[in-house]
Design a protein around this motif. Sequence first.
Motif, PDB file in Angstrom:
ATOM      1  N   GLY A   4      38.399  17.827  67.141  1.00  0.00           N
ATOM      2  CA  GLY A   4      37.818  18.125  68.442  1.00  0.00           C
ATOM      3  C   GLY A   4      37.786  16.956  69.397  1.00  0.00           C
ATOM      4  N   ILE A   5      38.523  15.880  69.083  1.00  0.00           N
ATOM      5  CA  ILE A   5      38.565  14.709  69.952  1.00  0.00           C
ATOM      6  C   ILE A   5      39.811  14.786  70.837  1.00  0.00           C
ATOM      7  CG2 ILE A   5      38.701  12.201  70.035  1.00  0.00           C
ATOM      8  CD1 ILE A   5      37.348  12.065  67.368  1.00  0.00           C
ATOM      9  N   SER A   6      39.616  14.694  72.128  1.00  0.00           N
ATOM     10  CA  SER A   6      40.742  14.744  73.060  1.00  0.00           C
ATOM     11  C   SER A   6      40.933  13.378  73.711  1.00  0.00           C
ATOM     12  CB  SER A   6      40.489  15.797  74.144  1.00  0.00           C
ATOM     13  OG  SER A   6      39.314  15.485  74.877  1.00  0.00           O
ATOM     14  N   GLY A   7      42.112  13.179  74.297  1.00  0.00           N
ATOM     15  CA  GLY A   7      42.371  11.951  75.032  1.00  0.00           C
ATOM     16  C   GLY A   7      42.963  10.836  74.210  1.00  0.00           C
ATOM     17  N   GLY A   8      43.219  11.080  72.930  1.00  0.00           N
ATOM     18  CA  GLY A   8      43.785  10.049  72.083  1.00  0.00           C
ATOM     19  C   GLY A   8      45.294  10.004  72.167  1.00  0.00           C
ATOM     20  N   ALA A   9      45.900   9.161  71.351  1.00  0.00           N
ATOM     21  CA  ALA A   9      47.355   9.027  71.335  1.00  0.00           C
ATOM     22  C   ALA A   9      47.987  10.322  70.832  1.00  0.00           C
ATOM     23  CB  ALA A   9      47.763   7.863  70.446  1.00  0.00           C
ATOM     24  N   VAL A  10      49.065  10.737  71.492  1.00  0.00           N
ATOM     25  CA  VAL A  10      49.779  11.933  71.065  1.00  0.00           C
ATOM     26  C   VAL A  10      50.856  11.583  70.037  1.00  0.00           C
ATOM     27  CG1 VAL A  10      49.308  13.148  73.207  1.00  0.00           C
ATOM     28  CG2 VAL A  10      51.373  11.746  73.017  1.00  0.00           C
ATOM     29  N   SER A  11      51.125  10.298  69.894  1.00  0.00           N
ATOM     30  CA  SER A  11      52.063   9.819  68.886  1.00  0.00           C
ATOM     31  C   SER A  11      51.746   8.349  68.605  1.00  0.00           C
ATOM     32  CB  SER A  11      53.513   9.950  69.364  1.00  0.00           C
ATOM     33  OG  SER A  11      53.741   9.111  70.486  1.00  0.00           O
ATOM     34  N   CYS A  12      52.281   7.830  67.522  1.00  0.00           N
ATOM     35  CA  CYS A  12      52.074   6.417  67.193  1.00  0.00           C
ATOM     36  C   CYS A  12      53.312   5.623  67.584  1.00  0.00           C
ATOM     37  CB  CYS A  12      51.766   6.252  65.709  1.00  0.00           C
ATOM     38  SG  CYS A  12      50.036   6.510  65.294  1.00  0.00           S
ATOM     39  N   ALA A  13      53.556   5.488  68.889  1.00  0.00           N
ATOM     40  CA  ALA A  13      54.679   4.681  69.352  1.00  0.00           C
ATOM     41  C   ALA A  13      54.443   3.211  69.043  1.00  0.00           C
ATOM     42  CB  ALA A  13      54.882   4.882  70.852  1.00  0.00           C
ATOM     43  N   SER A  14      53.182   2.812  69.029  1.00  0.00           N
ATOM     44  CA  SER A  14      52.804   1.443  68.682  1.00  0.00           C
ATOM     45  C   SER A  14      51.637   1.512  67.707  1.00  0.00           C
ATOM     46  CB  SER A  14      52.399   0.658  69.941  1.00  0.00           C
ATOM     47  OG  SER A  14      51.943  -0.641  69.597  1.00  0.00           O
ATOM     48  N   VAL A  15      51.793   0.884  66.545  1.00  0.00           N
ATOM     49  CA  VAL A  15      50.775   0.940  65.492  1.00  0.00           C
ATOM     50  C   VAL A  15      50.345  -0.472  65.124  1.00  0.00           C
ATOM     51  CG1 VAL A  15      50.195   1.780  63.186  1.00  0.00           C
ATOM     52  CG2 VAL A  15      51.869   3.011  64.571  1.00  0.00           C
ATOM     53  N   SER A  16      49.044  -0.660  64.981  1.00  0.00           N
ATOM     54  CA  SER A  16      48.508  -1.944  64.541  1.00  0.00           C
ATOM     55  C   SER A  16      47.474  -1.696  63.451  1.00  0.00           C
ATOM     56  CB  SER A  16      47.847  -2.708  65.702  1.00  0.00           C
ATOM     57  OG  SER A  16      48.778  -2.997  66.718  1.00  0.00           O
TER      58      SER A  16
END
Length: 225
Positions: free
Chosen positions: A112-124
Motif C-alpha cells: 500500500g505504499i505509493s511513490g517509490g521506485a518502479v524499478s531498481c535502475a540504481s541499487v545501493s
Amino acid sequence: MATPGRIVYINGSPYYDNPYPYQMRPSSSLAAFIQFLHKPHSVPLVCIFFLFITWLVIRLHHAADRAPDFEWSSEDDLKANLVRFSSGIASQIAKDSRGWLLHPVSLAPSSGISGGAVSCASVSVGEIRPGRLRGNHRHHDRNETLLFWGATTKFRLENKKVGEKGYAQVIVGGDEIAIAASPSGSAHALVNIDHIRSTFFIRCQDNVTDQHNSSSTDVNVWKDL
C-alpha cells in the motif's frame, strides 16, 4: 606516652589506648574480601561481575531509546509512507528457518505504499553506524524505495500535509524490518539512534544516479539532524 594499642588502667577500669580514636578499622569481612581479591582464583568472578555491569548498562541504553520516542501509531507510519514488519508477525515477507526474504520494489506497492521506485535502475546496499545518518537530501529526478533493518532507526520524510513541521517522523525498532518510499521531490533521512548496533539498508532508485549533477539533489535539507 602510651604505646599504640596498649591497654592501660584508669581508676581500676581498663582503657584501650588508641592514639587515632577516629580512625576506622576495617571489619573482618571487609579484610577477608580484600584478601580474596588478591588471590588468582578471584579473577573469573571479577570478570563475571564486570560483564554483568556491561550488560546492565546496554539494557538501560536500549530502554532509553524505546521511550518515549519509540511509541508510534499506524497513522504516523502512513504519514511517513512507511510499513514495518515484526519478525514474529505474519506478513508479505517470506520467512522460514533460514530467515527472511523479500523483493524491495514489489513489496512497497503490495503493502500500500505509493511513490517509490518502479524499478531498481540504481541499487545501493549500505550501513549506518550508531549515531550517524544517511540521506537528509531531496532528489528531483528519481523516486526512491528504502528498506532498512538491524538497529533502532529514525526515519524522516518530507510531507507538506504534516502541520508546521512539513515532515513525518517515526522510530523503527531494531527487531523490525521497514520499507519506505520517497517520491521525487520529497526529502528523506535515516538516522541510527542505537548505541551499539548498525542499521543496514537497501536503496532502489528508478533513475541512474548522476554523481556530478548536483542540481538534481538538494543536500542538508534539515539542519537539526
